[in-house]
Structure formats: C-alpha cells, structure tokens
Design a protein around this motif. Sequence first.
Motif, PDB file in Angstrom:
ATOM      1  N   LEU A  74      58.691   5.109  30.730  1.00  0.00           N
ATOM      2  CA  LEU A  74      59.599   5.091  31.882  1.00  0.00           C
ATOM      3  C   LEU A  74      60.615   3.980  31.651  1.00  0.00           C
ATOM      4  CD1 LEU A  74      60.009   6.341  34.789  1.00  0.00           C
ATOM      5  CD2 LEU A  74      58.807   4.317  35.627  1.00  0.00           C
ATOM      6  N   ILE A  75      61.866   4.348  31.420  1.00  0.00           N
ATOM      7  CA  ILE A  75      62.881   3.383  31.008  1.00  0.00           C
ATOM      8  C   ILE A  75      64.141   3.588  31.853  1.00  0.00           C
ATOM      9  CG2 ILE A  75      64.284   2.539  29.078  1.00  0.00           C
ATOM     10  CD1 ILE A  75      62.074   3.726  27.215  1.00  0.00           C
ATOM     11  N   ASN A  76      64.664   2.484  32.411  1.00  0.00           N
ATOM     12  CA  ASN A  76      65.871   2.542  33.237  1.00  0.00           C
ATOM     13  C   ASN A  76      65.734   3.605  34.322  1.00  0.00           C
ATOM     14  OD1 ASN A  76      67.973   0.620  32.714  1.00  0.00           O
ATOM     15  ND2 ASN A  76      68.185   1.492  30.674  1.00  0.00           N
ATOM     16  N   SER A  77      64.611   3.587  35.030  1.00  0.00           N
ATOM     17  CA  SER A  77      64.342   4.670  35.974  1.00  0.00           C
ATOM     18  C   SER A  77      63.664   4.155  37.238  1.00  0.00           C
ATOM     19  CB  SER A  77      63.456   5.743  35.331  1.00  0.00           C
ATOM     20  OG  SER A  77      64.126   6.372  34.256  1.00  0.00           O
ATOM     21  N   TYR A  78      63.803   4.948  38.301  1.00  0.00           N
ATOM     22  CA  TYR A  78      63.120   4.712  39.570  1.00  0.00           C
ATOM     23  C   TYR A  78      62.198   5.904  39.833  1.00  0.00           C
ATOM     24  CZ  TYR A  78      62.202   3.758  44.481  1.00  0.00           C
ATOM     25  OH  TYR A  78      61.566   3.485  45.678  1.00  0.00           O
ATOM     26  N   LEU A  79      60.935   5.610  40.153  1.00  0.00           N
ATOM     27  CA  LEU A  79      59.948   6.656  40.425  1.00  0.00           C
ATOM     28  C   LEU A  79      59.474   6.526  41.863  1.00  0.00           C
ATOM     29  CD1 LEU A  79      58.224   8.985  39.306  1.00  0.00           C
ATOM     30  CD2 LEU A  79      56.508   7.274  38.661  1.00  0.00           C
ATOM     31  N   GLY A  80      59.676   7.585  42.645  1.00  0.00           N
ATOM     32  CA  GLY A  80      59.323   7.565  44.058  1.00  0.00           C
ATOM     33  C   GLY A  80      57.828   7.615  44.312  1.00  0.00           C
ATOM     34  N   SER A  81      57.443   7.427  45.548  1.00  0.00           N
ATOM     35  CA  SER A  81      56.034   7.341  45.931  1.00  0.00           C
ATOM     36  C   SER A  81      55.312   8.667  45.724  1.00  0.00           C
ATOM     37  CB  SER A  81      55.913   6.909  47.389  1.00  0.00           C
ATOM     38  OG  SER A  81      56.570   7.840  48.236  1.00  0.00           O
ATOM     39  N   ASN A  82      53.988   8.577  45.591  1.00  0.00           N
ATOM     40  CA  ASN A  82      53.129   9.759  45.438  1.00  0.00           C
ATOM     41  C   ASN A  82      53.584  10.649  44.285  1.00  0.00           C
ATOM     42  OD1 ASN A  82      51.600   9.163  47.940  1.00  0.00           O
ATOM     43  ND2 ASN A  82      53.514   9.679  48.940  1.00  0.00           N
ATOM     44  N   ALA A  83      53.992  10.009  43.191  1.00  0.00           N
ATOM     45  CA  ALA A  83      54.479  10.736  42.013  1.00  0.00           C
ATOM     46  C   ALA A  83      53.618  10.397  40.801  1.00  0.00           C
ATOM     47  CB  ALA A  83      55.943  10.396  41.739  1.00  0.00           C
ATOM     48  N   THR A  84      53.556  11.316  39.868  1.00  0.00           N
ATOM     49  CA  THR A  84      52.761  11.131  38.654  1.00  0.00           C
ATOM     50  C   THR A  84      53.581  11.521  37.431  1.00  0.00           C
ATOM     51  OG1 THR A  84      50.675  11.600  39.799  1.00  0.00           O
ATOM     52  CG2 THR A  84      50.691  11.840  37.402  1.00  0.00           C
ATOM     53  N   ILE A  85      53.579  10.654  36.428  1.00  0.00           N
ATOM     54  CA  ILE A  85      54.171  10.975  35.132  1.00  0.00           C
ATOM     55  C   ILE A  85      53.149  10.630  34.063  1.00  0.00           C
ATOM     56  CG2 ILE A  85      55.954  10.377  33.457  1.00  0.00           C
ATOM     57  CD1 ILE A  85      57.850   9.832  35.738  1.00  0.00           C
ATOM     58  N   SER A  86      52.870  11.569  33.178  1.00  0.00           N
ATOM     59  CA  SER A  86      51.937  11.292  32.087  1.00  0.00           C
ATOM     60  C   SER A  86      52.446  11.928  30.798  1.00  0.00           C
ATOM     61  CB  SER A  86      50.534  11.808  32.421  1.00  0.00           C
ATOM     62  OG  SER A  86      50.528  13.209  32.588  1.00  0.00           O
ATOM     63  N   CYS A  87      52.112  11.295  29.693  1.00  0.00           N
ATOM     64  CA  CYS A  87      52.329  11.846  28.335  1.00  0.00           C
ATOM     65  C   CYS A  87      53.780  11.970  27.901  1.00  0.00           C
ATOM     66  CB  CYS A  87      51.715  13.247  28.203  1.00  0.00           C
ATOM     67  SG  CYS A  87      49.975  13.326  28.575  1.00  0.00           S
ATOM     68  N   CYS A  88      54.742  11.585  28.680  1.00  0.00           N
ATOM     69  CA  CYS A  88      56.096  12.017  28.366  1.00  0.00           C
ATOM     70  C   CYS A  88      57.115  10.891  28.546  1.00  0.00           C
ATOM     71  CB  CYS A  88      56.476  13.213  29.235  1.00  0.00           C
ATOM     72  SG  CYS A  88      56.176  12.934  30.982  1.00  0.00           S
ATOM     73  N   GLU A  89      58.358  11.235  28.304  1.00  0.00           N
ATOM     74  CA  GLU A  89      59.449  10.274  28.272  1.00  0.00           C
ATOM     75  C   GLU A  89      60.416  10.547  29.417  1.00  0.00           C
ATOM     76  OE1 GLU A  89      62.542   8.832  24.846  1.00  0.00           O
ATOM     77  OE2 GLU A  89      62.310  10.984  25.155  1.00  0.00           O
ATOM     78  N   VAL A  90      60.742   9.501  30.167  1.00  0.00           N
ATOM     79  CA  VAL A  90      61.704   9.611  31.259  1.00  0.00           C
ATOM     80  C   VAL A  90      62.692   8.461  31.129  1.00  0.00           C
ATOM     81  CG1 VAL A  90      62.031   9.514  33.749  1.00  0.00           C
ATOM     82  CG2 VAL A  90      60.076  10.747  32.805  1.00  0.00           C
ATOM     83  N   LEU A  91      63.965   8.791  30.988  1.00  0.00           N
ATOM     84  CA  LEU A  91      65.008   7.786  30.812  1.00  0.00           C
ATOM     85  C   LEU A  91      66.119   7.996  31.834  1.00  0.00           C
ATOM     86  CD1 LEU A  91      63.688   8.085  27.843  1.00  0.00           C
ATOM     87  CD2 LEU A  91      65.830   7.112  27.038  1.00  0.00           C
ATOM     88  N   ASN A  92      66.677   6.896  32.322  1.00  0.00           N
ATOM     89  CA  ASN A  92      67.893   6.923  33.145  1.00  0.00           C
ATOM     90  C   ASN A  92      67.790   7.910  34.299  1.00  0.00           C
ATOM     91  OD1 ASN A  92      68.868   6.665  30.000  1.00  0.00           O
ATOM     92  ND2 ASN A  92      69.861   5.183  31.329  1.00  0.00           N
ATOM     93  N   SER A  93      66.668   7.875  35.010  1.00  0.00           N
ATOM     94  CA  SER A  93      66.437   8.879  36.046  1.00  0.00           C
ATOM     95  C   SER A  93      66.087   8.253  37.391  1.00  0.00           C
ATOM     96  CB  SER A  93      65.317   9.834  35.621  1.00  0.00           C
ATOM     97  OG  SER A  93      65.723  10.613  34.523  1.00  0.00           O
ATOM     98  N   LEU A  94      66.488   8.948  38.429  1.00  0.00           N
ATOM     99  CA  LEU A  94      66.132   8.608  39.804  1.00  0.00           C
ATOM    100  C   LEU A  94      65.297   9.755  40.341  1.00  0.00           C
ATOM    101  CD1 LEU A  94      66.236   7.192  42.532  1.00  0.00           C
ATOM    102  CD2 LEU A  94      68.570   8.076  42.836  1.00  0.00           C
TER     103      LEU A  94
END
Length: 736
Positions: free
Chosen positions: A311-331
């Motif tokens: 998780l890079i340069n990103s905001y992750l909202g409540s009650n959320a799940t991210i696994s195994c993967c790449e998230v960049l520059n995201s809201l």
Amino acid sequence: MNNITRLPLDSLGYDFIKKQYLPKGKDEYYLRNLQNRNGTKYRQLSAFEIEVLVRNRNTSDNWNNILVSDNFNPELVKNCKFYGLVRIGKLEPFFLSFSDLKVAVGLYDSTIISSDIGDNSVINNVHYLSHYIIGQEVILTNINEIQTTDICKFGNGIIKEGEQESVRIWLELCNENGGRKILPFNGMLPGDAWLWSKYRDDEALLEGFKQLTETEFKTARGFYGKIGDRTVIKNSNIIKDVWIGSDAYIKGANKLKNLTINSGEEGRTQIGEGCELVNGSVGYGSRIFYGVKAVRFVTASHTQLKYGARLINSYLGSNATISCCEVLNSLIFPGHEQHHNNSFLCAATVMGQSNIPAGATIGSNHNSRGADGEIVAGRGFWPALCVSLKHNCKFASFTMLAKGDYNYELNIPFPFSLISIHPITNALVIMPGYWFMYNMYALKRNAWKYGDRDQRKEKAQHLEFDFLAPDTIWEMMESIRLLEKYTGLAYFKSQSPQGQPFKEPDLDTLIQKGKELLSDPDSPVESLTILASGIENSKRNVEIIKVRHAYRCYNDMVRLYGYQALFSEQRLNEVKHLKGLLENLPTSPKRQPWLNVGGQLILEKNVETLKDRVRNRKIQSWDQLHEFYKTQGDKYEEQKRTDALAVLSEVLALNPATLSKDQLTGLAEDYLRIQKWMVDQIVISRKKDYTNAYRKMMYENEKEMEAVVGKFSDNSFIKDQKKTLKKLTEQLSRFV
C-alpha cells in the motif's frame, strides 16, 4: 564516507532538544513532562537501591538521574545500561501473561536512554530504547531498536522548527503525477481525503486544508514517542518515531518508522510478522500481517492488510481488506475487498463497497505521454477475474465488468450494469440493470452485510450502504433518459431509407419516441440494435442489450425508492388511515444533486457551504470539519426521505401531499408488487446455486450438497426478507 562523530559518553541521553529550539525558561524535558500524565511521584534512588542495582550488573552515567516510584524494586532490574534521565514506576514481583507469552515484570538486559517506564512493565532484551514514554503493564521483549528523534512527526504531514519544506511528507492520491496530493494526518477521514484531492482548482480551499493540518499538530521539537498501557511488542527489529496506543500487539515487525498506530477502546490494533510500515497512520482496530509493505499511507479504523500487500501513496477506508496485491496512488472508500494477486487500483478513486478479484490490472502501462491517468469508480464496483483497464475510466455505481481486456477509455453512466466484450463482433456490450435481473440476492445481502460488519464505534461519517440511495437514484434517472434516447435513435435509424443520409431528430423527439417504445410491451424494441455513443474512446460499436427489461427495472427501483419513504414502516405503524400518510409531507419537494464524500452522501449545496467555511477560515480545525459530517449524518435520513418524495413526485408527475385515496391505494399496490418481485428475485438468484446442473454435479446426492453448502430452506437472509415482506403485506392490508 559515513558521517560518524565522536562525542563524550556523559552527553549520551542529554540535549535532546538543541538549545536554539528551546523556549525561553524551558528545559529539554518540558514536552516530556507535558506528555507524561500518569501522576506518579518520583524520588531519587536510595544508597541501598543503588548498591542492589550495581550488584545486578546495571550501570548508569549518573545514578542521581534515575528516578523511581515508592514501590520500585531494584531486584527486578538486571544487566541494564541507563543514560540520561530515566524514570521508573512501580516494579512488583509478578509475571505478565499474554497469550502464550509469560514474562517477569522488570527491566532486563537492555539499554535505556532518557525514557519513562510505567508501573509493572517488562523491558527485556531491548538493545536500544531511547526517548520513549511507556505505559503500565507494557511488554517489550526481544527488540533491536526503539527510539524517537527530536524531529518526530508520527506520520503527520508537518515540518518541525528549522526544517526545510522539502522534507514534508505528502500522499499522492488518485493520480501518479502528484497533482492531487494531500497532507496525511492522524484521524483523517475518507471525506477529508476526497474533498482535499478533488477540488484542485480551488487554491484558497487547498490552502485552508493545509492550514487545518498545520495548526492541528505542534511544530516544536522534542516530543517523545509513546507506547500505551498493556501494549505488547516482541521479536521486532526497528521502531523509530512511532506513537503507539494502548492494547496494541506487535510481533515480528521488520521496520516501523514515522507512524501513529491507533489502538485502544475503539479497537485493538495488531501488526504481525515481516511488516514494514513507513510514514503513515494506522486506524483503530486494524490488523496488518505477514510481509505487508506500506509507505506514505493512511488506513482508517478496522482495516486489514495481509499476505504481502503493498500500500503506497494511498488511503484505505474503514472496514476494508487488501491482501496479496499492490495498491498505488489510490483513494479507497470504506467497505472495500481486494484479495489474491493483482496489480489494481493504481491511480484510482474507488467509492466503497467494492470487490477486486485475482489477476486484475490497472495502469502503470504508461499509455499516455506523461504519468498515467485516473480511474473513478462509483460504489459497488466489481470487476471480474483478469480484467484489465486503461486510464482514464469512469464507472457508475455497482458496475460489474466481465473478464476481458478493455483497451480503450470508458465512461459508463449506467448503474447496476454488466460490461462485456462480444466474442465475435468485438463490440462493447452493456447490460443495464444486470444486478436486478440476475443477482438480486447478492445485491440485497451485500447492503445488509456492509452495515452489519461496520465495526466502527466512533461513526464520525454516516456511511450509506443501501443500493437505493440518492446517488444511485440520480444515476438511474439519468440512465432512463439515455435508454429512451438511444432506443428512439435506433428506431429512427431502422426506419431511414437505405442509401440515403440519416438525419438525426432532435433530442426531445428521440426521448419521446424511445419512451413510447419502451413503455409499450408490444413494440418491436427487441428487434432493434441499440447503440450508444460517448461510452468508449474507440470506433467499435457499443451495444446496449435487454433494454426493455433494464428500463422496467430502473423505473421500478426509482419508484420503490420513493415508496419506501411514503410507506415507511414507522409511518405505517403511526397512522390509522391511508390519508394519514400524507400528513406533514414536504410541499413540492425538488430533487437535488448529492455527492459521495468518502462514503457519506451529502447534498452538493451543503458541500459548497462547507468549502466556503474552510476558505473563509470559519472552520479552524479538522474536529470542526468532522462536526459538519456528524451534523449532516444526523440530518441524512430526513433529507433522504425528502429526496425520495421528490423523486416520486417527478416520475409520477404527482404531488404526494395532494394524492387522493384512490391514487394512494394504487401506489400502495404498486409498492407491494415491486417488493414481492424483489423477494422473488432474491429467491430465484440464490436458488440457482442449488438447481444448476453444473453446481450439483459436485455432489453424489442432495444430502451431500446440503451438508456442504447448507439447506436452501435454512437460508436466514431469505427468511428475513420473506418475514419483512409478510409484515409489509399485513401493514398495507389495513389500507388497501
């Protein structure tokens, strides 16, 4: 060469704040004393206590700078090195037990520099502990380094006295080129991130947000790191400039640097093996495990990062799940699910209740002459396996993408639609209203599920989880007009003589003809090839299918939204006769545009008022801005009801407040019909999992199938839906 300096040993642990940054009349401990509010009264060591400490192989540069509470037991301090002012609370002959870990209270085999240690805590084999305030019954064991620097910021986007602007940390959300960058801060809500990243043409507003952040946090040097009561940290490497709340659990972390880790009554936060988190803020109740890498980030409360997620340069909202993967520059708004390996949500704004599958990819293919563009997806976004998208794309709420490579920019205005690519003609195919036709069970259950799983205790933003809400209704009403337009256009084209240039009628004529065709069950709509324009940046056809069915679904859902307000359960229980439902209704309500502000739906005009207040400095803190969210949340149900009645008034060309009894009875019957149809669709869409031959082929008999997937008749969600329908039928039967 490395810049290594030699300094006198007796200066170690002192002059934490350089003299030029000390306020007049203050010493280097003035901020430390403000931070430590445990109320402990300290005293100097007695000669006997110093003798015991020395006998236990402890050393200090100055025993007079070791201060202790009255219940200090020197026998529980062994083989430690002390530098600077160290204050120790009570130490009693107990051991602390947490899960399978059992450790004796006391300080053992550690180097401790200028720190405060709370009552009955454990510091065991901590190689370097510097400038921390540690709470009560804290366990720190097998840690290489825990230290705080004089310029610590704990993940907030501020700069300290004497620092250059170039060291400030920014979050480059929504766009890779930094054009939507914002300053991270502890307590940031998804609405804050969206407002700040959205209105980039408003310099006064952006400066207002920056001022709110800078006034929120002190720029003075010399704050200490904190570890809250009952927090457990074990078998970890580097923890630097980190503020940690109470009852957190950190085990096997590689590196934690410049962070705020919120933990406590709102939710216990856990960070596990192999994690590396730098420059960010972790929300209450978060769970971060197994090789996660997060840099320049904010996670809201009750989020999960797992299994090597990046998780890079990103905001992750409540009650959320991210696994195994790449998230960049995201809201990413609340209620997001992203599992399995993929490279998705690169430069994206995803508005919640979304689900990203394996093999999906977005961006980073540099298809333009600069940094990649953006993806904006309304709530309920659900691409299928191995979907790839090209920037820029925009999707209406509850859009589903079938497996495929979408090589052109898309602008999908139809909510609840299924997008696919025809395998023979290569046309882009849109099925509006797909969810209503084929998967009502999932649609309705997900709305319940997100609300049921919302773990937030402090609900600063009122999140909308219902699929029938002001945002989706607005989209459906716009889509109804588009379906009428494209149907009318297809009809006139089919009637145009071959070989002659086609002259397109005006928009009103197209809409009127399309409405006639779609409203007439005997019209030849199914024989028309209905094409759309402005949907895809390509020369291929964009075909809309099942238009009549979609048109009916959209209209039914729009009316249902209005009926739910007119025939609400509360009103049905209160009134004694049908006309009583019309009392206290708003006169001539008008539909107004809404915005999805971080998962909270707010009237656009109220957002404009908020922006004015930020520009004019009438809002002077983020807490005041968050009060705006709470106020809007308190008003939401009534505003939504007014919106629903305005929609009903518009689509029926009637004023609900002046309905006759016969008209009202007709509406009640229509309401009950739509509700019955919806429950039937819920049952049908779920029952397919029990009747489809390719589902059943995995089982030798029905008993085996029921043992694996459960009995269809035992489905609690369907039972609840049928019970609700029965209750509504009984309530309306008093009037109809």
